[in-house]
Design an enzyme around this catalytic site. Structure first.
Site: not given
Length: 313
Positions: A178, A216
């Site tokens: 990411e 997440n």
């Protein structure tokens, strides 16, 4: 394999000629940092590996050596590489890494990835020091999984050069990175960060600086809801895991995954979010209790499940 090493050297030289990353600094050689350093070296980057103390530096380099050796041994066992080539590959990768406790060695790096513990006060001092060292085109990146990139960027004095580069565990195998930009991130810096991830053979995705980024932000609430369901007595931990494996085709159930990731990691993330956004997140009581008892999952051999190495008992 020696030809592979030569090709990697040539690739690194071409990157440098084009103004792209050639030297990578990794600060912190723990669970994530050693993998970032290893993969960078294996892909032809010169790597400066920094730890604050010699003992941590030694253990990090041991992890890298064991990991590179294990991967090479598997390639030999599968007939993909002969032993001489495997030995050359290991020597080439390790030869690209310069281990040091001197933060000043980062001054010549084109990309710096911070992978220390999620302690904001520690990161503040670290980034303040790094900001005084690096050149004006260096990509300064954090591998944080839970802290705001924008909140840390001012510590560097170079907020335009700051991005998030969030790798996944184990770095050697997981393909996703990411790449996180803040409102201040310079577009050229962001592009160089994306290219670095691609040069590692990873698949980068672009996202803004938001709690948990993409993975997440979806994953942690899912794990926590599974734990809250367990606490309500809806089903056992084993049955919740079985339900999601067989009912949703997940390779691992949520409670086993929380154990695998580390219950302390999950706890610290959700606790931080709860503090930042009161009322939106809830720390499961059983999770707090497990962490207090030191039962952190796979890494300690017991969490909600019992573990033998990386396998459920």
């Amino acid at each position: 394999m020696m030809m592979t090493a030569l090709r990697q050297t040539s690739t690194a030289a071409r990157r440098l000629h084009r103004g792209m990353a050639s030297k990578v600094g990794v600060v912190g050689l723990g669970l994530m940092g050693h993998g970032i350093a290893q993969v960078s070296a294996e892909k032809g980057f010169d790597v400066v590996a920094v730890e604050l103390e010699e003992r941590f530096l030694d253990s990090g380099m041991t992890r890298i050596q064991q990991s590179v050796g294990k991967i090479a041994a598997k390639a030999v066992a599968k007939g993909k590489m002969d032993q001489a080539s495997a030995d050359a590959h290991v020597a080439s990768a390790l030869g690209r890494i310069t281990p040091t406790t001197d933060l000043g060695a980062l001054a010549s790096c084109d990309v710096i990835v911070e992978a220390v513990i999620e302690d904001l006060s520690l990161k503040q001092k670290l980034y303040t020091d790094i900001g005084k060292l690096v050149h004006s085109e260096c990509v300064i990146a954090s591998n944080t999984s839970s802290l705001s990139i924008g909140a840390m960027a001012p510590f560097t004095g170079r907020p335009k050069q700051m991005v998030g580069l969030h790798f996944f565990n184990p770095v050697q195998l997981m393909q996703l990175v990411e790449v996180v930009k803040t409102e201040d991130t310079d577009s050229a810096v962001f592009d160089r960060a994306m290219q670095y991830a691609k040069d590692l053979g990873k698949t980068p995705i672009e996202c803004i600086d938001t709690p948990g980024f993409v993975v997440n932000r979806l994953l942690i609430p899912y794990l926590c809801e599974a734990l809250l369901m367990y606490e309500r007595g809806v089903a056992s931990a084993a049955d919740i895991d079985t339900a999601m494996r067989l009912g949703a085709s997940h390779p691992m159930g949520p409670i086993a995954l929380a154990d695998y990731v580390g219950l302390d990691t999950t706890y610290n993330i959700i606790k931080g979010w709860d503090k930042q956004f009161p009322g939106q997140f809830k720390v499961p009581a059983s999770l707090a209790a497990k962490v207090a008892e030191g039962k952190l999952g796979r890494k300690t051999g017991e969490g909600y499940h019992k573990w033998v190495g990386d396998k459920l008992a």
